[in-house]
Design a protein around this motif. Structure first.
Motif, PDB file in Angstrom:
ATOM      1  N   ASN A  92     -34.713  33.615  34.359  1.00 42.12           N
ATOM      2  CA  ASN A  92     -33.284  33.269  34.387  1.00 42.12           C
ATOM      3  C   ASN A  92     -32.994  31.782  34.597  1.00 42.12           C
ATOM      4  OD1 ASN A  92     -32.792  35.914  33.880  1.00 42.12           O
ATOM      5  ND2 ASN A  92     -31.969  36.404  35.901  1.00 42.12           N
ATOM      6  N   PRO A  93     -33.824  31.029  35.349  1.00 38.03           N
ATOM      7  CA  PRO A  93     -33.528  29.589  35.486  1.00 38.03           C
ATOM      8  C   PRO A  93     -33.692  28.800  34.176  1.00 38.03           C
ATOM      9  CG  PRO A  93     -34.856  30.331  37.332  1.00 38.03           C
ATOM     10  CD  PRO A  93     -34.823  31.460  36.333  1.00 38.03           C
ATOM     11  N   THR A  94     -34.454  29.333  33.211  1.00 42.48           N
ATOM     12  CA  THR A  94     -34.595  28.616  31.942  1.00 42.48           C
ATOM     13  C   THR A  94     -33.267  28.659  31.198  1.00 42.48           C
ATOM     14  OG1 THR A  94     -35.379  30.582  30.792  1.00 42.48           O
ATOM     15  CG2 THR A  94     -37.054  29.109  31.689  1.00 42.48           C
ATOM     16  N   CYS A  96     -31.012  26.729  27.584  1.00 40.04           N
ATOM     17  CA  CYS A  96     -30.989  25.819  26.439  1.00 40.04           C
ATOM     18  C   CYS A  96     -29.957  24.716  26.725  1.00 40.04           C
ATOM     19  CB  CYS A  96     -30.663  26.585  25.156  1.00 40.04           C
ATOM     20  SG  CYS A  96     -28.918  27.000  24.937  1.00 40.04           S
ATOM     21  N   PRO A  97     -29.900  23.693  25.906  1.00 42.57           N
ATOM     22  CA  PRO A  97     -28.934  22.599  26.149  1.00 42.57           C
ATOM     23  C   PRO A  97     -27.467  23.026  26.062  1.00 42.57           C
ATOM     24  CG  PRO A  97     -30.644  21.894  24.617  1.00 42.57           C
ATOM     25  CD  PRO A  97     -30.827  23.368  24.827  1.00 42.57           C
ATOM     26  N   LEU A  98     -27.178  24.210  25.488  1.00 37.95           N
ATOM     27  CA  LEU A  98     -25.787  24.655  25.356  1.00 37.95           C
ATOM     28  C   LEU A  98     -25.376  25.681  26.409  1.00 37.95           C
ATOM     29  CD1 LEU A  98     -25.623  24.925  21.475  1.00 37.95           C
ATOM     30  CD2 LEU A  98     -24.643  23.155  22.919  1.00 37.95           C
ATOM     31  N   CYS A  99     -26.296  26.063  27.287  1.00 42.66           N
ATOM     32  CA  CYS A  99     -25.965  27.022  28.353  1.00 42.66           C
ATOM     33  C   CYS A  99     -25.086  26.363  29.404  1.00 42.66           C
ATOM     34  CB  CYS A  99     -27.237  27.513  29.041  1.00 42.66           C
ATOM     35  SG  CYS A  99     -28.199  28.719  28.130  1.00 42.66           S
ATOM     36  N   TYR A 100     -24.204  27.174  29.985  1.00 43.39           N
ATOM     37  CA  TYR A 100     -23.448  26.708  31.133  1.00 43.39           C
ATOM     38  C   TYR A 100     -23.446  27.787  32.200  1.00 43.39           C
ATOM     39  CZ  TYR A 100     -19.375  29.272  29.257  1.00 43.39           C
ATOM     40  OH  TYR A 100     -18.524  30.238  28.773  1.00 43.39           O
ATOM     41  N   CYS A 101     -23.141  27.383  33.409  1.00 41.86           N
ATOM     42  CA  CYS A 101     -23.131  28.297  34.554  1.00 41.86           C
ATOM     43  C   CYS A 101     -21.909  29.215  34.462  1.00 41.86           C
ATOM     44  CB  CYS A 101     -23.100  27.497  35.847  1.00 41.86           C
ATOM     45  SG  CYS A 101     -22.968  28.537  37.320  1.00 41.86           S
ATOM     46  N   TYR A 102     -22.143  30.501  34.548  1.00 40.44           N
ATOM     47  CA  TYR A 102     -21.069  31.488  34.479  1.00 40.44           C
ATOM     48  C   TYR A 102     -20.107  31.338  35.661  1.00 40.44           C
ATOM     49  CZ  TYR A 102     -18.727  36.037  34.343  1.00 40.44           C
ATOM     50  OH  TYR A 102     -17.791  37.032  34.296  1.00 40.44           O
ATOM     51  N   VAL A 103     -20.618  30.942  36.818  1.00 40.66           N
ATOM     52  CA  VAL A 103     -19.795  30.831  38.026  1.00 40.66           C
ATOM     53  C   VAL A 103     -19.022  29.515  38.059  1.00 40.66           C
ATOM     54  CG1 VAL A 103     -19.816  30.830  40.559  1.00 40.66           C
ATOM     55  CG2 VAL A 103     -21.415  32.288  39.294  1.00 40.66           C
ATOM     56  N   CYS A 104     -19.705  28.409  37.824  1.00 39.58           N
ATOM     57  CA  CYS A 104     -19.090  27.074  37.950  1.00 39.58           C
ATOM     58  C   CYS A 104     -18.401  26.582  36.682  1.00 39.58           C
ATOM     59  CB  CYS A 104     -20.155  26.035  38.295  1.00 39.58           C
ATOM     60  SG  CYS A 104     -21.054  26.336  39.800  1.00 39.58           S
ATOM     61  N   ASP A 105     -18.742  27.129  35.549  1.00 39.70           N
ATOM     62  CA  ASP A 105     -18.274  26.607  34.250  1.00 39.70           C
ATOM     63  C   ASP A 105     -18.720  25.168  34.027  1.00 39.70           C
ATOM     64  OD1 ASP A 105     -17.134  28.726  32.931  1.00 39.70           O
ATOM     65  OD2 ASP A 105     -15.141  28.407  33.761  1.00 39.70           O
ATOM     66  N   LYS A 106     -19.903  24.833  34.524  1.00 44.87           N
ATOM     67  CA  LYS A 106     -20.492  23.512  34.336  1.00 44.87           C
ATOM     68  C   LYS A 106     -21.769  23.667  33.516  1.00 44.87           C
ATOM     69  CE  LYS A 106     -18.753  21.577  38.639  1.00 44.87           C
ATOM     70  NZ  LYS A 106     -19.103  21.038  39.953  1.00 44.87           N
ATOM     71  N   CYS A 110     -26.410  23.883  37.184  1.00 45.77           N
ATOM     72  CA  CYS A 110     -25.414  23.397  38.140  1.00 45.77           C
ATOM     73  C   CYS A 110     -26.109  23.132  39.476  1.00 45.77           C
ATOM     74  CB  CYS A 110     -24.288  24.414  38.311  1.00 45.77           C
ATOM     75  SG  CYS A 110     -24.794  25.928  39.168  1.00 45.77           S
ATOM     76  N   GLU A 111     -25.361  22.684  40.480  1.00 46.94           N
ATOM     77  CA  GLU A 111     -25.943  22.387  41.797  1.00 46.94           C
ATOM     78  C   GLU A 111     -26.501  23.638  42.476  1.00 46.94           C
ATOM     79  OE1 GLU A 111     -23.054  20.305  44.138  1.00 46.94           O
ATOM     80  OE2 GLU A 111     -22.902  18.676  42.680  1.00 46.94           O
ATOM     81  N   GLU A 112     -25.944  24.800  42.177  1.00 43.47           N
ATOM     82  CA  GLU A 112     -26.379  26.059  42.790  1.00 43.47           C
ATOM     83  C   GLU A 112     -27.284  26.877  41.877  1.00 43.47           C
ATOM     84  OE1 GLU A 112     -25.499  27.098  45.938  1.00 43.47           O
ATOM     85  OE2 GLU A 112     -24.595  25.119  46.182  1.00 43.47           O
ATOM     86  N   TRP A 113     -27.821  26.261  40.835  1.00 40.99           N
ATOM     87  CA  TRP A 113     -28.556  26.980  39.792  1.00 40.99           C
ATOM     88  C   TRP A 113     -29.730  27.782  40.338  1.00 40.99           C
ATOM     89  CZ3 TRP A 113     -26.891  28.226  35.250  1.00 40.99           C
ATOM     90  CH2 TRP A 113     -27.777  28.664  34.274  1.00 40.99           C
ATOM     91  N   ALA A 114     -30.582  27.161  41.135  1.00 37.68           N
ATOM     92  CA  ALA A 114     -31.779  27.868  41.608  1.00 37.68           C
ATOM     93  C   ALA A 114     -31.905  27.821  43.127  1.00 37.68           C
ATOM     94  CB  ALA A 114     -33.018  27.272  40.952  1.00 37.68           C
TER      95      ALA A 114
END
Length: 134
Positions: A92-94, A96-106, A110-114
């Motif tokens: 799940n941490p992997t 692509c360059p177009l992915c964004y965080c579902y929670v942060c919309d960043k 994101c800062e909370e990614w892993a």
């Protein structure tokens, strides 16, 4: 008054090309012609490789051609909908360059990614929707 035949017919012959080989020559001499093939289709069946199927079931299914853009691959998308790194079958941490965080919309990561809440694990569920609205 001159007849239509004396002036020449407004109709002319229409060529129908079956292969790409004659296209350049005909383009130089004719104003209008019909193509019996897609001139933009550069798909080459000979380049296909069917080796590497993981299971007997996978050998029965092969995607041999695709056209156009795919929303969850070619446009920004939440990590859990990524087609380059399928959610659940790749770590799940992997991303692509177009992915964004579902929670942060960043953009991912994101800062909370892993870290503690692991936003990389977020998907469309009641818990993650609540975190998203907060």
């Amino acid at each position: 008054m001159e007849s239509e035949n004396e002036e020449g017919s407004p109709l002319s012959g229409i060529l129908c090309l079956k292969t790409r080989q004659d296209m350049k020559r005909i383009e130089e001499t004719e104003d209008c012609f019909i193509l019996d093939f897609d001139p933009f289709d550069s798909f080459d069946v000979k380049r296909l490789s069917f080796s590497g199927a993981d299971s007997e079931r996978d050998k029965d299914l092969a995607i041999i051609h695709e056209t156009g853009q795919v929303a969850c691959r070619d446009y920004p998308h939440p990590r859990h909908l990524c087609l380059n790194f399928p959610f659940g079958s790749t770590p799940n941490p992997t991303h692509c360059p177009l992915c964004y965080c579902y929670v942060c919309d960043k953009p991912a990561p994101c800062e909370e990614w892993a870290v503690s809440s692991s936003h990389c694990n977020a998907y469309d569920s009641t818990l993650w929707k609540l975190m998203r609205t907060n």
